[in-house]
Design a protein around this motif. Structure first.
Motif, PDB file in Angstrom:
ATOM      1  N   GLU A 119       0.906  -1.166  -0.040  1.00 43.00           N
ATOM      2  CA  GLU A 119       0.117  -0.147  -0.044  1.00 43.00           C
ATOM      3  C   GLU A 119       0.823   1.129  -0.064  1.00 43.00           C
ATOM      4  N   GLN A 175      -3.881 -10.742  -3.515  1.00 36.93           N
ATOM      5  CA  GLN A 175      -4.574  -9.706  -3.932  1.00 36.93           C
ATOM      6  C   GLN A 175      -6.041  -9.692  -3.229  1.00 36.93           C
ATOM      7  N   TYR A 182      -5.689  -8.731   0.213  1.00 32.79           N
ATOM      8  CA  TYR A 182      -5.491  -7.076   0.157  1.00 32.79           C
ATOM      9  C   TYR A 182      -6.634  -6.388   0.100  1.00 32.79           C
ATOM     10  N   HIS A 183      -7.520  -6.631  -0.844  1.00 26.87           N
ATOM     11  CA  HIS A 183      -8.696  -5.809  -1.167  1.00 26.87           C
ATOM     12  C   HIS A 183      -9.523  -5.874   0.032  1.00 26.87           C
ATOM     13  N   GLY A 208      -7.953  -2.586   1.243  1.00 26.42           N
ATOM     14  CA  GLY A 208      -8.856  -1.731   0.402  1.00 26.42           C
ATOM     15  C   GLY A 208      -8.137  -0.668  -0.452  1.00 26.42           C
ATOM     16  N   GLU A 209      -7.477   0.341   0.339  1.00 22.39           N
ATOM     17  CA  GLU A 209      -6.938   1.408  -0.647  1.00 22.39           C
ATOM     18  C   GLU A 209      -5.430   1.451  -0.158  1.00 22.39           C
ATOM     19  N   ARG A 219      -6.183   1.183  -4.447  1.00 19.08           N
ATOM     20  CA  ARG A 219      -6.437  -0.347  -5.302  1.00 19.08           C
ATOM     21  C   ARG A 219      -5.128  -0.659  -5.931  1.00 19.08           C
ATOM     22  N   GLU A 229      -5.010  -3.331 -12.129  1.00 23.17           N
ATOM     23  CA  GLU A 229      -5.339  -4.441 -13.163  1.00 23.17           C
ATOM     24  C   GLU A 229      -3.976  -5.103 -13.536  1.00 23.17           C
TER      25      GLU A 229
END
Length: 229
Positions: A39, A54, A57-58, A62-63, A65, A68
């Motif tokens: 992050e 991942q 992580y999300h 979260g942030e 992000r 892709e």
């Protein structure tokens, strides 16, 4: 006289080599197994090629992000070494909890280790040190300094007047009956200190600054205000 026609070719070769060197430096990619490092890299705009686990992580971080194009390197404790070897990063960056992976990771690319949540240290200062170290490593010094200054400014704006806030319990629900409660050595607690908000939890925590307890343990703090993510 025979050397003269070769000069332009030599010059072009030098320019090509310089261009390739610049291109390599400017497109250096970094991979990491650790979410705090991930992050921070993303927050300073460093080029990242791979981040482990991942979906987790999300869910938990979260942030910022994850873009892709960044590869998912598999589980943090069991990364996909084959995938990492397909496009080796400039370095793979770790925190001390993953040092057991170093021998295998070093076969693919150099490994850098950064201190996080060290016992007996000031967590807030350690996070700032990490940010500056990653900024220097990835040539994002200005972005790292800006991230620190913007965060400090936000803390100053949100800071409570001393004595004006009730104690808080910082919790994270793990299931219907268990929570993580954050206190000493956690980033949550470091933020509370910056905001002059008292932490109600006075029980021991682990190396990452949380205790995993049954939800009934919260009943011992009837005057505390719960905060959760």
């Amino acid at each position: 006289m025979r050397c003269i026609p070769r000069l332009p070719t030599l010059a072009r070769s030098c320019l090509l080599a310089a261009a390739l060197l610049f291109s390599t430096a400017s497109h250096a990619q970094w991979a990491t197994i650790d979410w705090t490092i991930a992050e921070t890299l993303l927050a300073i705009g460093a080029p990242v090629s791979g981040i482990a686990q991942q979906p987790g992580y999300h869910d938990w971080v979260g942030e910022p992000r994850i873009p892709e194009h960044v590869s998912d390197l598999g589980l943090r404790t069991q990364p996909n070494f084959e995938l990492l070897a397909q496009s080796p990063p400039e370095q793979t960056l770790l925190s001390p909890m993953f040092t057991g992976l170093i021998p295998r990771l070093e076969r693919i690319a150099p490994v850098g280790t950064f201190a996080l949540y060290s016992p007996g240290t000031d967590t807030w200062q350690e996070m700032q040190t990490l940010t500056r170290q990653l900024g220097e490593l990835t040539e994002r010094n200005a972005e790292a300094d800006a991230l620190i200054e913007n965060t400090q400014q936000l803390m100053r704006e949100l800071r409570y007047p001393p004595g004006n806030a009730s104690p808080l319990l910082m919790v994270q629900f793990m299931d219907a009956r268990h929570v993580r409660v954050f206190s000493e050595n956690s980033l949550y607690n470091a933020v509370l200190e910056q905001l002059a908000l008292p932490n109600a939890w006075d029980e021991p925590t682990n190396a990452w600054g949380f205790a995993l307890v049954g939800i009934e343990a919260l009943a011992r703090y009837p005057d505390a205000t719960p905060g959760h993510r």
